[in-house]
Design a protein around this motif. Structure first.
Motif, PDB file in Angstrom:
ATOM      1  N   GLN A  80      84.683  50.915  16.697  1.00  0.00           N
ATOM      2  CA  GLN A  80      83.303  50.078  16.548  1.00  0.00           C
ATOM      3  C   GLN A  80      82.832  50.991  15.232  1.00  0.00           C
ATOM      4  O   GLN A  80      82.861  52.074  15.160  1.00  0.00           O
ATOM      5  CB  GLN A  80      82.506  50.287  17.780  1.00  0.00           C
ATOM      6  CG  GLN A  80      82.945  49.315  18.843  1.00  0.00           C
ATOM      7  CD  GLN A  80      81.824  49.363  19.932  1.00  0.00           C
ATOM      8  OE1 GLN A  80      81.126  50.549  20.260  1.00  0.00           O
ATOM      9  NE2 GLN A  80      81.710  48.250  20.682  1.00  0.00           N
ATOM     10  N   ARG A  81      82.479  50.009  14.557  1.00  0.00           N
ATOM     11  CA  ARG A  81      81.639  50.297  13.172  1.00  0.00           C
ATOM     12  C   ARG A  81      80.240  49.642  13.268  1.00  0.00           C
ATOM     13  O   ARG A  81      80.291  48.402  13.542  1.00  0.00           O
ATOM     14  CB  ARG A  81      82.453  50.144  11.916  1.00  0.00           C
ATOM     15  CG  ARG A  81      83.910  50.916  11.860  1.00  0.00           C
ATOM     16  CD  ARG A  81      83.645  52.153  11.349  1.00  0.00           C
ATOM     17  NE  ARG A  81      84.940  52.786  11.207  1.00  0.00           N
ATOM     18  CZ  ARG A  81      85.335  54.067  11.633  1.00  0.00           C
ATOM     19  NH1 ARG A  81      84.452  54.909  12.393  1.00  0.00           N
ATOM     20  NH2 ARG A  81      86.484  54.634  11.369  1.00  0.00           N
ATOM     21  N   THR A  82      79.272  49.861  12.238  1.00  0.00           N
ATOM     22  CA  THR A  82      78.370  49.160  12.004  1.00  0.00           C
ATOM     23  C   THR A  82      78.454  48.370  10.793  1.00  0.00           C
ATOM     24  O   THR A  82      78.676  49.203   9.600  1.00  0.00           O
ATOM     25  CB  THR A  82      77.037  50.134  11.771  1.00  0.00           C
ATOM     26  OG1 THR A  82      76.814  50.930  12.958  1.00  0.00           O
ATOM     27  CG2 THR A  82      75.696  49.372  11.679  1.00  0.00           C
ATOM     28  N   GLU A 128      84.511  51.918   3.275  1.00  0.00           N
ATOM     29  CA  GLU A 128      83.747  52.787   4.300  1.00  0.00           C
ATOM     30  C   GLU A 128      84.073  52.472   5.598  1.00  0.00           C
ATOM     31  O   GLU A 128      84.262  53.375   6.286  1.00  0.00           O
ATOM     32  CB  GLU A 128      82.386  52.210   4.065  1.00  0.00           C
ATOM     33  CG  GLU A 128      81.226  52.795   4.702  1.00  0.00           C
ATOM     34  CD  GLU A 128      79.939  52.438   4.488  1.00  0.00           C
ATOM     35  OE1 GLU A 128      78.888  52.485   5.645  1.00  0.00           O
ATOM     36  OE2 GLU A 128      79.312  52.120   3.296  1.00  0.00           O
ATOM     37  N   SER A 129      84.280  51.111   6.103  1.00  0.00           N
ATOM     38  CA  SER A 129      84.810  50.993   7.085  1.00  0.00           C
ATOM     39  C   SER A 129      86.102  51.660   7.803  1.00  0.00           C
ATOM     40  O   SER A 129      86.181  51.610   8.773  1.00  0.00           O
ATOM     41  CB  SER A 129      84.764  49.379   7.406  1.00  0.00           C
ATOM     42  OG  SER A 129      83.556  48.600   7.329  1.00  0.00           O
TER      43      SER A 129
END
Length: 146
Positions: A80-82, A128-129
């Motif tokens: 889970q990532r934002t 980034e992800s």
């Protein structure tokens, strides 16, 4: 000539007037933003994408110009990532695809975003992800056919 101009102006005015009430339909009941087709408001945990490998393979058959002969395929487990201010599952994918001239590009890294357990889109800029992703071999991607 005046009648043609008047008819055209009337049509444009009607279109403009009809679009205003319809624009009101594009917001949610709480007035907080556009309508979504899920109950997700971005802060709740998303369901785990159970069949993520199958979904990725099906998508990559259409995403790649030539899905045959992919090399150096690797996949990371969903995390889970934002993304865009919303909590999503992201699967990191690394592969080297064949160009139209038969040569291979250098391996590229992509993020695959899931919403409500279904593949939603590919993140072209996955730096980034996918930072710190641990890749395992993904031989099914290398074995794809047309």
């Amino acid at each position: 000539m005046k009648q043609l101009t008047l008819r055209t102006s009337s049509k444009l005015a009607a279109i403009a007037l009809l679009s205003v009430p319809l624009a009101g339909c594009l917001t949610s009941d709480d007035g907080g933003g556009p309508t979504t087709f899920t109950d997700d408001r971005g802060v709740a945990n998303q369901p785990f994408p159970d069949r993520y490998r199958d979904q990725i393979l099906a998508f990559m058959r259409t995403y790649l110009n030539n899905p045959v002969g992919v090399r150096e395929a690797g996949i990371a487990e969903p995390v889970q990532r934002t993304v865009g201010g919303r909590l999503r599952y992201v699967v990191c994918l690394r592969y080297s695809a064949k160009e139209t001239d038969g040569n291979y590009r250098p391996a590229r890294e992509r993020g695959v975003m899931f919403v409500d357990g279904r593949l939603d889109r590919i993140l072209d800029n996955a730096a980034e992800s996918c930072a710190g992703a641990s890749y395992a071999a993904f031989p099914d991607l290398e074995k794809m056919s047309r």
